[in-house]
Design a protein around this motif. Sequence first.
Motif: not given
Length: 117
Positions: A7-13, A15-22, A24-37
């Motif tokens: 959406h507008r050059a951004r990826l919207l994701v 997640f299972v069990g995260i059903d509202d924006r509030t 989801a916003e609380a998770l900002r900065g707390g999700l990471f991808v392992a370097s080998d992935a």
Amino acid sequence: MESSRTHRARLLVKFVGIDDRTTAEALRGGLFVASDALRGLDPSEYWHHDLVGCRVLDRGGLELGVVTNVSAGVAQDLLVVATPRGERLVPMVGEIVRAVDIEAKNIVVDPPEGLLE
């Protein structure tokens, strides 16, 4: 992950069990991808975290500052560079950023007059 879309050059994701924006916003900065992935990059692509800490040099090798952050822009990303005169934004475009050496932590730029002053 439940689903994703762009959406507008951004990826919207969704997640299972995260059903509202509030929630989801609380998770900002707390999700990471392992370097080998991480996906492979084209030669002209860089991970933002690899650019942070790089010295910014002019074509003669004079240090102009250090990258403290990368700001995702609409047209191009912007390097946030701490210089002796304060924070400056440098567009990540080939006309300005001439070389990036992640191993040496150096970025060579040819800035137009006034960009880093």
